[in-house]
Write a protein that holds these residues in place. Structure first.
Motif, PDB file in Angstrom:
ATOM      1  N   THR A   2       6.420  -3.994  -1.911  1.00  0.00           N
ATOM      2  CA  THR A   2       7.867  -3.966  -1.721  1.00  0.00           C
ATOM      3  C   THR A   2       8.582  -3.940  -3.050  1.00  0.00           C
ATOM      4  O   THR A   2       8.271  -4.701  -3.945  1.00  0.00           O
ATOM      5  CB  THR A   2       8.326  -5.209  -0.936  1.00  0.00           C
ATOM      6  OG1 THR A   2       7.659  -5.213   0.317  1.00  0.00           O
ATOM      7  CG2 THR A   2       9.820  -5.199  -0.721  1.00  0.00           C
ATOM      8  N   ARG A  15      13.223  -3.286   6.527  1.00  0.00           N
ATOM      9  CA  ARG A  15      13.283  -2.361   7.649  1.00  0.00           C
ATOM     10  C   ARG A  15      14.598  -2.546   8.357  1.00  0.00           C
ATOM     11  O   ARG A  15      15.092  -3.653   8.517  1.00  0.00           O
ATOM     12  CB  ARG A  15      12.121  -2.633   8.619  1.00  0.00           C
ATOM     13  CG  ARG A  15      10.812  -2.070   8.108  1.00  0.00           C
ATOM     14  CD  ARG A  15       9.696  -2.341   9.055  1.00  0.00           C
ATOM     15  NE  ARG A  15       9.417  -3.773   9.143  1.00  0.00           N
ATOM     16  CZ  ARG A  15       8.324  -4.260   9.696  1.00  0.00           C
ATOM     17  NH1 ARG A  15       7.442  -3.459  10.215  1.00  0.00           N
ATOM     18  NH2 ARG A  15       8.128  -5.563   9.750  1.00  0.00           N
ATOM     19  N   ARG A 258       4.030   1.651  13.733  1.00  0.00           N
ATOM     20  CA  ARG A 258       4.329   0.734  12.631  1.00  0.00           C
ATOM     21  C   ARG A 258       4.074  -0.707  13.021  1.00  0.00           C
ATOM     22  O   ARG A 258       3.584  -1.515  12.226  1.00  0.00           O
ATOM     23  CB  ARG A 258       5.786   0.911  12.200  1.00  0.00           C
ATOM     24  CG  ARG A 258       6.157   0.170  10.935  1.00  0.00           C
ATOM     25  CD  ARG A 258       7.640   0.298  10.652  1.00  0.00           C
ATOM     26  NE  ARG A 258       8.447  -0.371  11.679  1.00  0.00           N
ATOM     27  CZ  ARG A 258       9.755  -0.207  11.816  1.00  0.00           C
ATOM     28  NH1 ARG A 258      10.401   0.620  11.023  1.00  0.00           N
ATOM     29  NH2 ARG A 258      10.417  -0.855  12.749  1.00  0.00           N
ATOM     30  N   ARG A 265      -2.185  -0.363  14.346  1.00  0.00           N
ATOM     31  CA  ARG A 265      -1.137  -0.245  13.333  1.00  0.00           C
ATOM     32  C   ARG A 265      -1.518   0.831  12.319  1.00  0.00           C
ATOM     33  O   ARG A 265      -2.624   0.834  11.784  1.00  0.00           O
ATOM     34  CB  ARG A 265      -0.953  -1.591  12.636  1.00  0.00           C
ATOM     35  CG  ARG A 265       0.297  -1.675  11.762  1.00  0.00           C
ATOM     36  CD  ARG A 265       0.293  -2.986  10.992  1.00  0.00           C
ATOM     37  NE  ARG A 265       0.252  -4.139  11.875  1.00  0.00           N
ATOM     38  CZ  ARG A 265       1.318  -4.776  12.353  1.00  0.00           C
ATOM     39  NH1 ARG A 265       2.522  -4.353  12.015  1.00  0.00           N
ATOM     40  NH2 ARG A 265       1.182  -5.822  13.136  1.00  0.00           N
ATOM     41  N   ALA A 267       0.605   2.765   9.290  1.00  0.00           N
ATOM     42  CA  ALA A 267       1.852   3.016   8.578  1.00  0.00           C
ATOM     43  C   ALA A 267       2.000   4.478   8.188  1.00  0.00           C
ATOM     44  O   ALA A 267       3.113   5.013   8.194  1.00  0.00           O
ATOM     45  CB  ALA A 267       1.928   2.136   7.334  1.00  0.00           C
ATOM     46  N   MET A 292      11.430   3.243   4.329  1.00  0.00           N
ATOM     47  CA  MET A 292       9.992   3.370   4.092  1.00  0.00           C
ATOM     48  C   MET A 292       9.727   4.077   2.766  1.00  0.00           C
ATOM     49  O   MET A 292       8.819   3.704   2.011  1.00  0.00           O
ATOM     50  CB  MET A 292       9.346   4.132   5.253  1.00  0.00           C
ATOM     51  CG  MET A 292       9.411   3.385   6.591  1.00  0.00           C
ATOM     52  SD  MET A 292       8.906   4.383   8.017  1.00  0.00           S
ATOM     53  CE  MET A 292       7.124   4.218   7.897  1.00  0.00           C
ATOM     54  N   ASN A 295      10.580   1.652  -0.163  1.00  0.00           N
ATOM     55  CA  ASN A 295       9.631   0.555  -0.315  1.00  0.00           C
ATOM     56  C   ASN A 295       8.178   1.001  -0.412  1.00  0.00           C
ATOM     57  O   ASN A 295       7.294   0.180  -0.644  1.00  0.00           O
ATOM     58  CB  ASN A 295       9.771  -0.420   0.862  1.00  0.00           C
ATOM     59  CG  ASN A 295      11.091  -1.164   0.828  1.00  0.00           C
ATOM     60  OD1 ASN A 295      11.642  -1.416  -0.226  1.00  0.00           O
ATOM     61  ND2 ASN A 295      11.597  -1.502   2.002  1.00  0.00           N
ATOM     62  N   ASN A 297       6.317   2.258   2.122  1.00  0.00           N
ATOM     63  CA  ASN A 297       5.632   1.788   3.329  1.00  0.00           C
ATOM     64  C   ASN A 297       5.116   2.987   4.117  1.00  0.00           C
ATOM     65  O   ASN A 297       5.856   3.653   4.818  1.00  0.00           O
ATOM     66  CB  ASN A 297       6.591   0.973   4.192  1.00  0.00           C
ATOM     67  CG  ASN A 297       5.927   0.449   5.457  1.00  0.00           C
ATOM     68  OD1 ASN A 297       4.707   0.451   5.573  1.00  0.00           O
ATOM     69  ND2 ASN A 297       6.732   0.019   6.403  1.00  0.00           N
ATOM     70  N   GLY A 298       3.808   3.287   3.969  1.00  0.00           N
ATOM     71  CA  GLY A 298       3.198   4.417   4.661  1.00  0.00           C
ATOM     72  C   GLY A 298       3.353   5.735   3.941  1.00  0.00           C
ATOM     73  O   GLY A 298       2.779   6.742   4.355  1.00  0.00           O
TER      74      GLY A 298
END
Length: 391
Positions: A2, A15, A258, A265, A267, A292, A295, A297-298
């Motif tokens: 993050t 999020r 997600r 799960r 991402a 996303m 940060n 994320n995925g």
């Protein structure tokens, strides 16, 4: 990992917990999927039923039926595209074949161009000549349901949708299902449970016939029932609707992936579906994908692309995007630092109830002239959104 914006304990871009506006007639059946709440204040995102067919009290977004051809030039703004399916022509001289090119189908072409009386007359002629012309019957139901060129009459609409369903038209079956969803919305009303069961049965039928919006809404009904055995099937239905480019289904599938709901799960896959939903205009997905990207994320971190997505959603009136864009402009992350622009977006978000004490502090030293410029920008942008000039 993050990434945080500087100078503030709440400067992480979390999020969004974005809430899509729910169709009012289906409010009692909405599902709230578990997700991290934005800034610890908002509830889990709601995923709406779609395809309200102009029902009374409907306030949510309306998804057009899947397009098989582009909408014609000159179609009225917001016109719904009803695909004209190929009709069988092997049962006698009275059959009226519908060609893949919808422009050869005058009733549907007139409907798309806004010539509703001509569409009504053409569809009526088709239905009278061919008792198996479910496409024409669905069109008549749609015209009555919306009151286009005729007086709005849900009784007549229901009757035509039933005939279309009996003739095997999946669009008619889906329309009938959504009418049943509307009638079952008041759980305390007499017969509400029976109507809910009827709605689910019709959604099952339409989904089995390959209707993507039926698959999406059936998935929501399964999830709303909160039975563990139904969750994996709901994911499968969402995948079918998402593959057919239903933006809400793509967003819902991304959220499921997600959060690991009914599926492992993932991402990276969540980001892929979020990106497809965003590309298809889903505002919630645009905001979530931007977060996303910011940060990592995925997806790989890309602050510039995140900022552009926030700007698109902010210009469409999304308060969360406006708030995040203001933070980015204060910090100079993904876009050059610009406190006047930041203040303008902050004013717009605050007007929608999206207050932010961190931004209040960061922008407190603006000069009176800078504040005046920010207020003017906020007014102009709000006017653009209200008049439909947003991208």
């Amino acid at each position: 990992m993050t990434r945080e914006l500087p100078d503030g304990p709440s400067s992480v871009l979390p999020r969004a917990g974005v809430r899509q506006a729910a169709v009012a007639v289906a409010a009692s059946l909405l599902l709230g999927l578990p997700a991290a709440a934005q800034d610890g204040k908002d509830k889990a995102p709601a995923i709406p039923f779609t395809g309200d067919f102009g029902l009374p009290g409907a306030s949510g977004p309306r998804n057009a039926l899947p397009r098989t051809q582009p909408a014609p030039t000159g179609a009225p703004p917001g016109a719904r595209f009803l695909p004209s399916p190929v009709m069988p022509s092997d049962s006698g001289a009275d059959d009226i074949p519908t060609l893949p090119d919808f422009t050869a189908d005058y009733a549907f072409a007139d409907y798309q161009r806004g010539f509703y009386k001509s569409a009504f007359e053409g569809a009526s002629l088709r239905a009278a000549r061919n008792p198996r012309d479910g496409a024409a019957m669905t069109l008549l139901g749609e015209i009555y349901a919306q009151g286009l060129g005729v007086a709005k009459d849900l009784t007549q609409a229901t009757a035509w949708y039933r005939r279309a369903d009996a003739a095997g038209d999946r669009n008619g079956t889906f329309a009938l299902a959504m009418l049943a969803v509307a009638e079952s919305a008041d759980g305390a009303a007499a017969g509400a449970e029976e109507k809910r069961k009827a709605a689910v049965a019709l959604l099952e039928k339409a989904a089995a016939a390959g209707h993507p919006l039926a698959a999406y809404n059936l998935a929501l009904s399964l999830l709303a029932a909160r039975r563990a055995d139904d969750v994996s099937r709901a994911v499968s239905l969402l995948e079918k609707a998402a593959a057919a480019e239903v933006p809400d289904a793509q967003y819902a599938l991304a959220v499921m992936l997600r959060e690991g709901q009914g599926v492992g799960r993932d991402a990276a896959r969540a980001a892929q579906w979020m990106a497809r939903a965003a590309a298809n205009g889903n505002i919630a997905a645009q905001v979530e994908l931007a977060i996303m990207l910011f940060n990592g994320n995925g997806v790989e971190v890309n602050e510039e692309r995140a900022a552009r997505l926030f700007a698109v959603a902010a210009a469409r009136g999304n308060a969360i995007a406006q708030n995040r864009l203001a933070r980015i402009l204060v910090a100079g992350r993904g876009l050059p630092k610009d406190l006047v622009q930041a203040a303008a977006w902050h004013l717009m978000a605050s007007a929608q109830g999206r207050t932010d004490t961190w931004l209040d502090t960061a922008l407190k030293n603006l000069t009176p002239e800078e504040r005046k410029r920010a207020e003017l920008l906020a007014r102009e942008r709000t006017d653009d959104i209200n008049f439909g000039l947003a991208p």
